[in-house]
Design a protein around this motif. Sequence first.
Motif, PDB file in Angstrom:
ATOM      1  N   PHE A 167       0.863  -1.191   0.000  1.00 20.94           N
ATOM      2  CA  PHE A 167       0.000   0.000   0.000  1.00 20.94           C
ATOM      3  C   PHE A 167       0.891   1.229   0.000  1.00 20.94           C
ATOM      4  O   PHE A 167       1.831   1.320   0.786  1.00 20.94           O
ATOM      5  N   SER A 168       0.578   2.149  -0.898  1.00 22.04           N
ATOM      6  CA  SER A 168       1.342   3.398  -0.926  1.00 22.04           C
ATOM      7  C   SER A 168       0.352   4.549  -1.128  1.00 22.04           C
ATOM      8  O   SER A 168      -0.858   4.323  -1.289  1.00 22.04           O
ATOM      9  N   PHE A 169       0.888   5.757  -1.145  1.00 20.93           N
ATOM     10  CA  PHE A 169       0.018   6.922  -1.350  1.00 20.93           C
ATOM     11  C   PHE A 169      -0.636   6.905  -2.732  1.00 20.93           C
ATOM     12  O   PHE A 169      -1.607   7.607  -2.958  1.00 20.93           O
ATOM     13  N   HIS A 170      -0.092   6.115  -3.660  1.00 25.77           N
ATOM     14  CA  HIS A 170      -0.738   5.957  -4.968  1.00 25.77           C
ATOM     15  C   HIS A 170      -2.070   5.208  -4.853  1.00 25.77           C
ATOM     16  O   HIS A 170      -2.901   5.299  -5.744  1.00 25.77           O
ATOM     17  N   ASN A 171      -2.235   4.442  -3.787  1.00 29.86           N
ATOM     18  CA  ASN A 171      -3.416   3.582  -3.668  1.00 29.86           C
ATOM     19  C   ASN A 171      -4.535   4.203  -2.840  1.00 29.86           C
ATOM     20  O   ASN A 171      -5.564   3.546  -2.608  1.00 29.86           O
ATOM     21  N   ALA A 172      -4.311   5.434  -2.365  1.00 36.66           N
ATOM     22  CA  ALA A 172      -5.323   6.058  -1.512  1.00 36.66           C
ATOM     23  C   ALA A 172      -6.633   6.227  -2.283  1.00 36.66           C
ATOM     24  O   ALA A 172      -6.637   6.503  -3.485  1.00 36.66           O
TER      25      ALA A 172
END
Lengths: 247, 261
Positions: A167-172
């Motif tokens: 999970f990264s900020f790309h997946n928010a």
Amino acid sequence: MANFCNLKEQRISEVTVPYSMDPGAKSVTIGLWGFLDFEGKELQLASTPYVNVKKGGVTGYLNRVRLYELSSYHTGTWEIDAVTQSGGTWDTLKVHVSAPKDQWGGDSSQWTQEKKLASLDAALRPKVARILDILRSAGFQPKVFFGWRSVKVQLELFNRGVTKVKFSFHNAQKPNGTPNAYAADIVDSRWGWGDAAQANGFWDALGDAAKSQGLVWGGDWTTFKDVAHVQSKQNSELAAVKRESGL
Amino acid sequence: MRLASLLLVACCLPAAAQQPWLVIAGSFPSATEAIKLTAKLRAIEPASVVMSSDCENLRQGLYLSAAIVTTDRAVAQSALERAKTIAHDSYLRECKARPASRIALNVPAIDPSIERVPDDAVNWTDEDRTSTVAKLPSGYLWLRRTYVAAPGDPQEGRRTAALFFAAKPAEARQLTEDCSDSGHAQNGTRVALSCARESAGDNLFHEITVYDTSTARPLLQIKHCRKPNLPTPNQLACQVEEVDAQGTLRLRPKQLEIPSK
């Protein structure tokens, strides 16, 4: 005085615009009845940057109606004011932009630049747009490689061993699953991650532009660099963002 | 007495040597529960997490919370009684240690620092928590996984130190303090180690360093290369990594001469 109207010249105070990147979505035409002020000067539409306004022709009884086409890919409710040249507001129109019908599927790296920008958090979106402008004016050919991508795709990449995170900020996302990325990867379309990007100063320029917008640049990370990556959150906020995403 | 028993454990003993006894306070399919119980046990015993896969005779794929690991059965029996005050169903088992396994080499499977990983850490996996040892043609490569409290760290404090030792982990030399997604090759006293250093879209860029294992001194370093090979002690072969603007990874072979010193 002026007022917003439909094509039957009936006064309206709000209008719904479809999400412009949905297949088959069309712009919505509205009119501004009485579009000249007392001095005969034309009123202007003061719109939020989240609604595209395209000026059309003049129509109606005694040519009293100026037409406009509205379109947007920014879901939400926005306002457009009809203002005189001296700054007076003569009418206001609420514009409801529908949620996308598209489920944001497919390979998000292949989306259009508009769709990639639309997948970003509303506060990040104009900052990334500004970064692209800065880089373009410096002679680069920037493009958003990634905005949002689904957790499902992220897990596939993780299982293939090509990313180190699940999970990264790309997946928010918003709790309803609508993309809401707090990160974007930006490259020069000529060079990608090739040596020429570094040699021509693209990464340094991207870092400077990102920081000028108050963003975090992955090229500053010492333990693991991500030179194409910009984000609007601090790394320490990752757990909170995951919770906020309903994941 | 207890310390002496611990020091006797396993390291480099011949196969016929005495095998360690484990006081098993709990066994778990994932690391986190084993780590929590082990932390509790440490109040009364030198507890550690043992991988059941290091023991030929135990059910595989489990994280064992061991109150003690000792070759002295009497010491183990005594520890068992104390362990039962924390985990009442603790029991004693002998471990037939696999050759070159962590328990055979006396290498901790889980570093104590891992106990401090925040509960809400997002991207920590069991693999990130578990150290490994790889047998090389000559010596061992120890990937010691630890937690470093570093606010704002993009890796949430995950670190994988790479160490080399010829026979005893106590004599290990650190090659690099962090090496994820590693690959390695060895030829004589040369070890080539590749570590992921950067993201490039959906790909990782690696860096290869060739070390002299007798000194842990780096002899050669090359960025954006993976799959190291040492066809001779003086030559490094690897695959150069390039990622274009479409995110496509292309690999092409490269060969370099390694400086002698």
